[in-house]
Design an enzyme around this catalytic site. Structure first.
Site, PDB file in Angstrom:
ATOM      1  N   TYR A 106       0.860  -1.183   0.000  1.00 30.97           N
ATOM      2  CA  TYR A 106       0.000   0.000   0.000  1.00 30.97           C
ATOM      3  C   TYR A 106       0.897   1.233   0.000  1.00 30.97           C
ATOM      4  CZ  TYR A 106      -3.667   3.188   1.820  1.00 30.97           C
ATOM      5  OH  TYR A 106      -4.548   4.228   2.019  1.00 30.97           O
ATOM      6  N   LYS A 164      -1.352  -1.128  -4.192  1.00 32.13           N
ATOM      7  CA  LYS A 164      -2.370  -0.076  -4.097  1.00 32.13           C
ATOM      8  C   LYS A 164      -1.594   1.230  -4.187  1.00 32.13           C
ATOM      9  CE  LYS A 164      -5.976   1.841  -1.081  1.00 32.13           C
ATOM     10  NZ  LYS A 164      -5.575   3.261  -1.097  1.00 32.13           N
TER      11      LYS A 164
END
EC number: 4.1.3.3
Length: 308
Positions: A142, A172
């Protein structure tokens, strides 16, 4: 064993519903799941991330939310990705083991942002320590440097990462650096990694350079319109896709000027869906009535293409 379905399209960064006194409210999760699937046509979720105030929750609360999303999403959602990042490595590892035990479709980890990794090797070492606790679960990094301050380019991070983290599945990517994103996609086509964009107002640009989909807070309440943008882009009907992106951007530009964050997202979602999302947890303060009224009026005023 059934082959894993590729994660693509929209992923709602879930909000953590809370009671007026600030406790997590698991009772509305069934209604929340049905709303995403039936009203927004969104069948993937990212739980306990930024929008979900994950770092403001206790480990036990994060486990309870993960369990409830897995339970209520069974046979309704395609992917439940659990964010297990924490400032403490043992806590992150504990959350990873828990996510694996409940059958999560994937886990994700944010870079620690108090004691920060100073280079790629330190970051990958930490990610590997977490991923190894869930050895059969797809793993996502992330990347959100505006919040973490960890500005290690993802293109650099990916070099050799599969050798150290065999479960590594993708990123992400919550940054505006589309050059970094494009180079990641270009250089990693053979590995079939998934790149999910996390800046909602720039999604069309990310799609143009090859993003597989997106993780974002607006897909909680603008999922239907954003899905239509994805369909237009795929046709391809770039002019129609642009109309959707411009209108989504018009709304976001309006609320950003008013002050837009997790608390305000909760207020907008409550207003649009009718599901009580409650207040945020301190140090965040709840959205004002004035903000909520202005945001709702702005959203109601938008005329979407093709009579949507």
């Amino acid at each position: 064993m059934t082959p894993r379905k590729k994660l693509q399209g929209l992923v709602a960064a879930t909000i953590t519903p809370m009671t007026p006194d600030g406790q997590i409210n698991l009772l509305v999760i069934p209604q929340y799941v049905d709303y995403l699937v039936k009203e927004q046509n969104v069948k993937n979720v990212f739980v306990n991330g930024t929008t979900g105030e994950g770092l403001s929750l206790s480990i036990q609360e994060r486990k309870q939310l993960a369990e409830e999303w897995m339970c209520q999403g069974k046979d309704k959602l395609d992917h439940v990705i659990i964010h297990v990042g924490a400032l403490s490595l043992p806590e992150s590892q504990e959350l990873a083991r828990h996510a694996a035990a409940i059958g999560a479709g994937g886990i994700a980890v944010i870079a620690p942002f108090f004691f920060k990794p100073k280079d790629k090797d330190e970051l990958v070492s930490l990610l590997q320590k977490v991923a190894s606790e869930a050895p059969d679960v797809p793993f996502y990094y992330y990347h959100i440097p505006p919040l973490t301050g960890v500005k290690i380019r993802v293109e650099e991070l990916l070099e050799g990462i599969k050798e150290r983290i065999p479960t590594f599945q993708g990123v992400k990517f919550s940054d505006t650096d589309l050059l970094d994103l494009a180079q990641c996609i270009h250089r990693n086509e053979a590995q079939q990694l998934e790149f999910l964009y996390g800046v909602d107002e720039q999604l069309l640009g990310a799609l143009a350079v090859g993003a597989n989909g997106a993780v974002g807070s607006t897909y909680n309440y603008l999922g239907r319109q954003t899905n239509l943008m994805l369909e237009a882009f795929a046709k391809p009907d770039l002019a129609l896709a642009q109309k959707y992106q411009f209108l989504i951007g018009e709304f976001l530009s309006f609320v950003i000027k008013l002050g837009f964050g997790v608390a305000q997202t909760k207020a907008v979602m409550t207003s649009v869906s009718g599901i009580p999302m409650g207040p945020p947890r301190l140090p965040l303060l709840g959205a004002s009535e004035e903000f909520t009224a202005k945001a709702k009026a702005k959203l109601d005023s938008i005329v979407w293409p093709e009579g949507d």
